[in-house]
Design an enzyme around this catalytic site. Structure first.
Site, PDB file in Angstrom:
ATOM      1  N   GLY A 138     -31.900 114.074 -85.389  1.00 31.06           N
ATOM      2  CA  GLY A 138     -31.283 115.305 -84.829  1.00 31.06           C
ATOM      3  C   GLY A 138     -29.839 115.885 -85.569  1.00 31.06           C
ATOM      4  CG  PHE A 139     -26.237 118.863 -84.820  1.00 28.07           C
ATOM      5  CD1 PHE A 139     -25.886 118.975 -85.973  1.00 28.07           C
ATOM      6  CD2 PHE A 139     -25.451 119.146 -83.779  1.00 28.07           C
ATOM      7  CE1 PHE A 139     -24.668 119.361 -86.330  1.00 28.07           C
ATOM      8  CE2 PHE A 139     -24.193 119.751 -83.882  1.00 28.07           C
ATOM      9  CZ  PHE A 139     -23.486 119.879 -85.050  1.00 28.07           C
ATOM     10  CB  ILE A 140     -24.833 114.231 -83.449  1.00 27.59           C
ATOM     11  CG1 ILE A 140     -24.351 115.615 -82.997  1.00 27.59           C
ATOM     12  CG2 ILE A 140     -23.772 112.991 -83.763  1.00 27.59           C
ATOM     13  CD1 ILE A 140     -23.659 115.029 -81.287  1.00 27.59           C
ATOM     14  CE1 TYR A 174     -27.666 116.159 -71.819  1.00 25.92           C
ATOM     15  CE2 TYR A 174     -25.553 117.309 -71.413  1.00 25.92           C
ATOM     16  CZ  TYR A 174     -26.357 116.636 -72.285  1.00 25.92           C
ATOM     17  OH  TYR A 174     -25.812 116.146 -73.418  1.00 25.92           O
ATOM     18  CE  LYS A 223     -26.414 112.546 -72.794  1.00 25.92           C
ATOM     19  NZ  LYS A 223     -26.948 111.437 -73.788  1.00 25.92           N
TER      20      LYS A 223
END
Length: 317
Positions: A10-12, A153, A157
């Site tokens: 993914g991005f991170i 979401y 979390k």
């Protein structure tokens, strides 16, 4: 150090894995290449990592391939696990809340169990500023998360954080919970505001701005990665730590910043979206104390780097 990165495609994850490889760590990525956004884009991000050096990759689901993942954990014998794999995005969570229970809570519980059973010493969990809910426009300290969230979401979390505490207590590994504040930059997720705006503006398309007077603590990807890396090196006991810039940017300032790069931009102003908070603003006192974390990239500089990358990588957007 031997490190497992879940969601490493993914991005991170891709930026973090490059950093770990460059720092001479042995890295294993576990990622199922979930189609929340393009699997091809994630394969391009894996190629981006390969530019930095070698790593291991397993295309596996923490949910569907549990036994195989446990075997991989046992064979790799990691010192640390960085758990970035998750289903992101507030908007989609309003449409499919059950998927967030699966991918953000159940998958996390599996990961925490696998870590304990394979004798991992330290787990780093990627949480989100969304767990603070919609609070007053002031610096958010870690103890200000009360569970009064406003999207599925965010609820997922916050729930996953509770599982982190439970499993850290059961298995006695060090546990670091990092709450990220709106990370952006090159290779940014295509569904996030800055990436989406730049993609539309490069095609001379209109962008839609939801609400007014809102602000976000935009965190450039390099600063985020430095925060994660510091937590890998310094994590002892169980800690919750904000990773942000502590420099909130209003939606109006974001639009002005984009106008510097796209002077002919066209904007459609729309109403406030359900599930979105009005403002985020990270208090970084604990990050500085425990990790010596100080963000270095200003929003103006980070936005310029992001736009520059996008203009050089139009085929990827």
């Amino acid at each position: 150090m031997k490190i497992i990165v879940t969601g490493g495609a993914g991005f991170i994850g891709s930026h973090l894995t490059r950093k770990l490889i460059q720092a001479q760590h042995e890295v294993l990525i576990i990622d199922e290449l979930h189609p929340y956004y393009s699997r091809q884009r994630k394969r391009e991000q894996l190629a981006f990592i390969e530019e930095a050096g070698s790593f291991m990759f397993k295309e596996l689901s923490l949910l569907k391939d549990a036994e195989e993942v446990l075997d991989v954990f046992a064979a790799f014998n990691a010192d640390c696990v960085v758990h970035l794999a998750a289903l992101p995005g507030v908007s989609y969570s309003l449409e499919a809340p059950g998927e967030y229970v699966d991918y953000d809570i159940k998958a996390t519980a599996n990961l925490l169990k696998f870590s304990g059973e394979s004798h991992v010493k330290h787990v780093v969990f990627a949480s989100s500023s969304s767990v603070y809910g919609d609070q007053a426009n002031e610096p958010l300290k870690e103890e200000m998360a009360t569970g009064k969230v406003i999207s599925p979401y965010a609820a997922a979390k916050f729930g996953a954080e509770s599982f982190c505490h439970a499993f850290a207590s059961m298995y006695k590994y060090d546990m670091t919970i990092l709450r990220f504040f709106t990370v952006y930059g090159p290779w940014g997720r295509p569904d996030m505001a800055i990436s989406k705006f730049i993609s539309h503006l490069m095609k001379d398309e209109e962008i839609t701005v939801f609400g007014s007077g809102t602000s976000r603590d935009y965190t450039y990807i390099d600063d985020c990665v430095e925060g994660i890396y510091a937590s890998i090196k310094c994590g002892k006991g169980t800690n919750i730590i904000n990773i942000g810039s502590s420099q909130p940017v209003s939606i109006e300032e974001l639009v002005e910043g984009l106008a510097d790069h796209f002077p002919n931009m066209k904007i459609n102003y729309s109403g406030f979206r359900k599930g979105d908070v009005n403002a985020t603003w990270a208090d970084l006192s604990r990050a500085k104390e425990l990790l010596n974390y100080v963000p270095k990239v200003s929003f103006k500089e980070g936005l310029a780097k992001t736009v520059g990358w996008a203009k050089n990588n139009e085929k990827i957007l």
